[in-house]
Motif scaffolding. Structure first.
Motif, mmCIF file in Angstrom:
data_model
loop_
_atom_site.group_PDB
_atom_site.id
_atom_site.type_symbol
_atom_site.label_atom_id
_atom_site.label_comp_id
_atom_site.label_asym_id
_atom_site.label_seq_id
_atom_site.Cartn_x
_atom_site.Cartn_y
_atom_site.Cartn_z
ATOM 1 N N GLU A 83 0.755 -1.197 -0.137
ATOM 2 C CA GLU A 83 -0.244 -0.151 0.087
ATOM 3 C C GLU A 83 1.103 1.803 -0.047
ATOM 4 O OE1 GLU A 83 -3.294 -0.115 2.881
ATOM 5 O OE2 GLU A 83 -3.591 -1.811 2.861
ATOM 6 N N TYR A 84 2.183 1.232 0.294
ATOM 7 C CA TYR A 84 3.104 2.060 -0.163
ATOM 8 C C TYR A 84 4.146 2.235 -1.208
ATOM 9 C CZ TYR A 84 1.093 3.272 4.608
ATOM 10 O OH TYR A 84 -0.147 3.463 5.623
ATOM 11 N N ARG A 85 4.446 1.430 -1.250
ATOM 12 C CA ARG A 85 5.952 1.432 -2.266
ATOM 13 C C ARG A 85 6.500 0.320 -2.915
ATOM 14 N NH1 ARG A 85 9.490 3.441 1.231
ATOM 15 N NH2 ARG A 85 9.833 1.256 2.549
ATOM 16 N N ILE A 86 6.817 0.003 -3.891
ATOM 17 C CA ILE A 86 7.153 -0.843 -4.849
ATOM 18 C C ILE A 86 8.793 -0.268 -5.824
ATOM 19 C CG2 ILE A 86 7.172 -2.707 -7.022
ATOM 20 C CD1 ILE A 86 4.060 -2.201 -6.457
ATOM 21 N N VAL A 87 9.745 -1.301 -5.351
ATOM 22 C CA VAL A 87 10.868 -0.645 -5.439
ATOM 23 C C VAL A 87 11.731 -1.923 -6.421
ATOM 24 C CG1 VAL A 87 13.709 0.007 -5.090
ATOM 25 C CG2 VAL A 87 12.057 0.927 -4.591
ATOM 26 N N SER A 88 11.760 -1.778 -7.948
ATOM 27 C CA SER A 88 12.012 -3.394 -8.224
ATOM 28 C C SER A 88 13.178 -2.979 -9.360
ATOM 29 C CB SER A 88 10.966 -3.430 -9.305
ATOM 30 O OG SER A 88 10.921 -2.610 -9.897
ATOM 31 N N THR A 89 14.230 -3.959 -9.757
ATOM 32 C CA THR A 89 15.099 -3.815 -11.176
ATOM 33 C C THR A 89 14.858 -4.044 -12.416
ATOM 34 O OG1 THR A 89 15.739 -5.624 -10.462
ATOM 35 C CG2 THR A 89 16.819 -2.968 -9.527
ATOM 36 N N GLU A 90 14.815 -3.766 -13.292
ATOM 37 C CA GLU A 90 14.190 -3.721 -14.927
ATOM 38 C C GLU A 90 15.380 -4.631 -16.016
ATOM 39 O OE1 GLU A 90 9.747 -2.943 -16.577
ATOM 40 O OE2 GLU A 90 11.696 -1.840 -17.774
ATOM 41 N N VAL A 91 15.240 -5.039 -16.039
ATOM 42 C CA VAL A 91 16.433 -5.384 -16.841
ATOM 43 C C VAL A 91 15.550 -6.084 -18.694
ATOM 44 C CG1 VAL A 91 18.556 -6.920 -18.788
ATOM 45 C CG2 VAL A 91 18.319 -6.438 -15.888
ATOM 46 N N VAL A 92 15.488 -5.116 -19.316
ATOM 47 C CA VAL A 92 14.937 -5.372 -20.922
ATOM 48 C C VAL A 92 16.498 -5.760 -22.367
ATOM 49 C CG1 VAL A 92 13.842 -4.389 -23.068
ATOM 50 C CG2 VAL A 92 13.245 -3.720 -20.233
ATOM 51 N N SER A 93 15.601 -6.682 -22.289
ATOM 52 C CA SER A 93 16.521 -7.163 -23.994
ATOM 53 C C SER A 93 15.932 -7.331 -25.345
ATOM 54 C CB SER A 93 17.544 -8.324 -23.277
ATOM 55 O OG SER A 93 17.764 -8.301 -22.009
ATOM 56 N N GLU A 94 16.356 -7.788 -25.997
ATOM 57 C CA GLU A 94 16.184 -8.272 -27.143
ATOM 58 C C GLU A 94 16.777 -9.083 -27.383
ATOM 59 O OE1 GLU A 94 14.473 -6.490 -32.038
ATOM 60 O OE2 GLU A 94 15.640 -5.187 -30.640
ATOM 61 N N GLY A 95 16.191 -10.787 -28.139
ATOM 62 C CA GLY A 95 17.470 -11.498 -27.798
ATOM 63 C C GLY A 95 18.772 -11.273 -27.185
ATOM 64 N N TRP A 96 19.933 -11.274 -27.588
ATOM 65 C CA TRP A 96 20.665 -11.792 -26.674
ATOM 66 C C TRP A 96 21.240 -10.470 -26.505
ATOM 67 C CZ3 TRP A 96 22.139 -15.723 -24.139
ATOM 68 C CH2 TRP A 96 21.621 -16.771 -24.129
ATOM 69 N N ASN A 97 20.642 -9.071 -26.602
ATOM 70 C CA ASN A 97 20.595 -7.563 -27.151
ATOM 71 C C ASN A 97 19.949 -6.639 -25.885
ATOM 72 O OD1 ASN A 97 22.432 -5.124 -27.825
ATOM 73 N ND2 ASN A 97 20.558 -4.799 -28.921
ATOM 74 N N ARG A 98 21.522 -6.992 -24.479
ATOM 75 C CA ARG A 98 20.511 -5.951 -23.678
ATOM 76 C C ARG A 98 20.053 -4.459 -23.996
ATOM 77 N NH1 ARG A 98 24.301 -7.300 -18.983
ATOM 78 N NH2 ARG A 98 22.562 -9.096 -19.249
ATOM 79 N N LEU A 99 19.165 -4.366 -23.772
ATOM 80 C CA LEU A 99 18.702 -2.797 -24.650
ATOM 81 C C LEU A 99 18.717 -1.367 -23.564
ATOM 82 C CD1 LEU A 99 16.024 -4.052 -26.347
ATOM 83 C CD2 LEU A 99 18.220 -3.390 -26.909
#
Length: 157
Positions: A83-99
């Motif tokens: 009800e107050y906070r969410i902290v996350s890390t996010e990694v976005v990739s296309e195939g083997w290519n990290r974007l």
């Protein structure tokens, strides 16, 4: 030979929802709800291959144009305060290519019977600035879509 580039940005988005922080948090935590509101348009699709919404948990999803889910997203939950906070890390990739790699903080603040949501995305995009613009547009559209989760329910549910 050109050197690999990285572009840093901080994106801050704010929305107000006619729902309590508990209801907004529930829509953020529920993977079925996220698949409904989390796509930026009717032409896009979001599918979860794994969900584990807890501190230390990992969600793995694929997204992109319908029938062409070319992006892989790994979300690791670093801090959850219901009800107050969410902290996350996010990694976005296309195939083997990290974007891109992001630190994302979602804050929920009660405003009477409504909720103020503040999303801060601290992103490092690799290659070009298109990933930053895409991240901002995608989060903005998804947060707009989130309002529909509360339109068919009474505000005090």
């Amino acid at each position: 030979m050109t050197e690999p580039s990285v572009t840093h940005a901080t994106i801050v988005l704010e929305r107000f929802y006619n729902a309590s922080p508990a209801r907004v948090f529930k829509a953020l935590a529920d993977p079925q709800a996220r698949m409904r509101w989390g796509t930026p348009s009717k032409d896009a699709e979001l599918v979860y291959d794994k969900t584990d919404f807890r501190v230390g948990g990992l969600d793995v999803s694929r997204c992109g144009p319908r029938s062409r889910l070319i992006y892989r997203v790994e979300t690791r939950y670093m801090d959850i305060e219901p009800e107050y906070r969410i902290v996350s890390t996010e990694v976005v990739s296309e195939g083997w290519n990290r974007l891109s790699v992001s630190l994302i903080t979602v804050e929920l603040q009660a405003q009477g019977k409504s909720t103020r949501l503040i999303l801060t995305d601290q992103v490092a995009a690799f290659g070009d600035k298109d990933m930053i613009a895409g991240s901002e547009a995608g989060f903005s559209a998804a947060l707009d879509n989130l309002a529909a989760e509360f339109s068919n329910e009474p505000a005090d549910a």
